[in-house]
Write a protein that holds these residues in place. Structure first.
Motif, mmCIF file in Angstrom:
data_model
loop_
_atom_site.group_PDB
_atom_site.id
_atom_site.type_symbol
_atom_site.label_atom_id
_atom_site.label_comp_id
_atom_site.label_asym_id
_atom_site.label_seq_id
_atom_site.Cartn_x
_atom_site.Cartn_y
_atom_site.Cartn_z
ATOM 1 N N GLU A 1 0.512 -0.934 -0.094
ATOM 2 C CA GLU A 1 -0.296 0.513 0.228
ATOM 3 C C GLU A 1 1.212 1.449 -0.201
ATOM 4 O O GLU A 1 0.265 2.053 -0.566
ATOM 5 C CB GLU A 1 -0.412 -0.124 1.212
ATOM 6 C CG GLU A 1 -2.201 1.179 0.961
ATOM 7 C CD GLU A 1 -2.993 1.024 2.603
ATOM 8 O OE1 GLU A 1 -4.250 1.358 2.132
ATOM 9 O OE2 GLU A 1 -2.382 -0.057 3.328
ATOM 10 N N GLN A 2 1.731 1.454 0.727
ATOM 11 C CA GLN A 2 2.593 1.984 0.616
ATOM 12 C C GLN A 2 4.095 2.591 -0.127
ATOM 13 O O GLN A 2 5.027 3.592 -0.560
ATOM 14 C CB GLN A 2 3.282 2.304 2.402
ATOM 15 C CG GLN A 2 2.260 2.393 3.123
ATOM 16 C CD GLN A 2 1.393 3.262 3.631
ATOM 17 O OE1 GLN A 2 1.736 4.606 2.987
ATOM 18 N NE2 GLN A 2 0.010 3.470 4.215
ATOM 19 N N LEU A 3 4.246 0.938 -0.484
ATOM 20 C CA LEU A 3 5.348 1.511 -1.402
ATOM 21 C C LEU A 3 5.570 1.005 -3.056
ATOM 22 O O LEU A 3 6.699 0.417 -4.159
ATOM 23 C CB LEU A 3 7.021 0.770 -0.535
ATOM 24 C CG LEU A 3 7.351 1.385 0.783
ATOM 25 C CD1 LEU A 3 8.071 -0.075 1.735
ATOM 26 C CD2 LEU A 3 7.984 2.323 0.638
ATOM 27 N N GLY A 4 4.079 0.361 -3.155
ATOM 28 C CA GLY A 4 4.349 -0.110 -4.656
ATOM 29 C C GLY A 4 5.031 -2.276 -4.658
ATOM 30 O O GLY A 4 4.368 -2.327 -3.207
ATOM 31 N N VAL A 5 5.370 -2.146 -5.478
ATOM 32 C CA VAL A 5 5.975 -3.280 -5.894
ATOM 33 C C VAL A 5 7.251 -3.237 -5.303
ATOM 34 O O VAL A 5 8.250 -2.661 -5.366
ATOM 35 C CB VAL A 5 5.928 -3.773 -7.304
ATOM 36 C CG1 VAL A 5 6.781 -4.570 -7.279
ATOM 37 C CG2 VAL A 5 4.596 -4.002 -8.199
#
Length: 237
Positions: free
Chosen positions: A27-31
């Protein structure tokens, strides 16, 4: 730096004797990719079930501005699935969709809308006990909207696939002249409640999936062969 985030597991590969490298959409950092140690132990110590495709996790992870493979400090199930692990049709669908998402979603940055779609879709799918045979088609169609090439109608999908230079190159889609028969079926998935066309059988559903994969191939560079498609086709046949 430690970051608290939710995550959607996409896949994992084995690493050394009992560890894995897992790819997770956070949710916070992408992949992000993480090394997780000692999760493939024999017996009760194994936690590999938490890294099956689309498992939903609460995590505390290490994040470095240098990027690369990180580590997870803490992790636990955010939403224990009630039906997916026990239904081979559902688990096969998610194996296929995890490969599609892995090959198409690459951004290493926060995207709350895309994350919410992935996360909430899995909860909804787990709660469905019947009539989920179109889930993978509906999921892929909605994913196109987040990837920036969402079609406005079934006609748009069919026209792009039918007039592409290599229509038959990497898909089992039916001949070009037959493609137009599927426009109303796609419209029914794109605009539920407006177009009420029902997909009558598994054969048409499989052909629609072939068309949709070809549509993805036109928009996603080097999408390549989807290896899990054969498994999905066999299970849903």
């Amino acid at each position: 730096m430690l970051v608290k985030t939710k995550g959607v597991v996409l896949n994992y590969i084995k690493f050394r004797e009992s560890s894995i490298i897992t790819k997770i959409y956070t949710e916070q950092l992408g992949v992000q990719s993480y090394i997780v140690n000692s999760v493939r132990k024999k017996g009760n110590g194994s936690r590999i079930a938490l890294f099956q495709p689309f498992t939903l996790l609460d995590m505390v992870v290490y994040s470095s501005p240098r990027g690369g493979i990180q580590r997870i400090s803490e992790y636990k199930t955010a939403y224990p699935f009630a039906t997916i692990p026990f239904d081979i049709r559902k688990s096969s669908i998610l194996l296929f969709l995890s490969e599609m998402v892995t090959r198409t979603v690459k951004e290493e940055e926060e995207n709350p809308t895309l994350f919410a779609f992935l996360y909430n879709s899995m909860i909804s799918f787990d709660q469905q006990v019947q009539h989920f045979e179109n889930f993978h088609l509906e999921f892929l169609l909605e994913l196109t909207q987040h990837l920036g090439f969402g079609p406005g109608s079934g006609t748009e999908i069919i026209e792009q696939v039918a007039f592409s230079a290599n229509t038959q190159a990497a898909t089992s889609a039916p001949p070009v002249l037959a493609l137009h028969a599927y426009e109303t079926y796609f419209d029914g998935l794109l605009r539920p409640g407006v177009a009420n066309e029902t997909i009558p059988n598994g054969k048409i559903r499989r052909e629609m999936l072939s068309i949709l994969i070809r549509y993805y191939q036109l928009h996603v560079d080097k999408l390549g062969e989807i290896k899990s498609l054969a498994i999905l086709s066999e299970v849903l046949s």
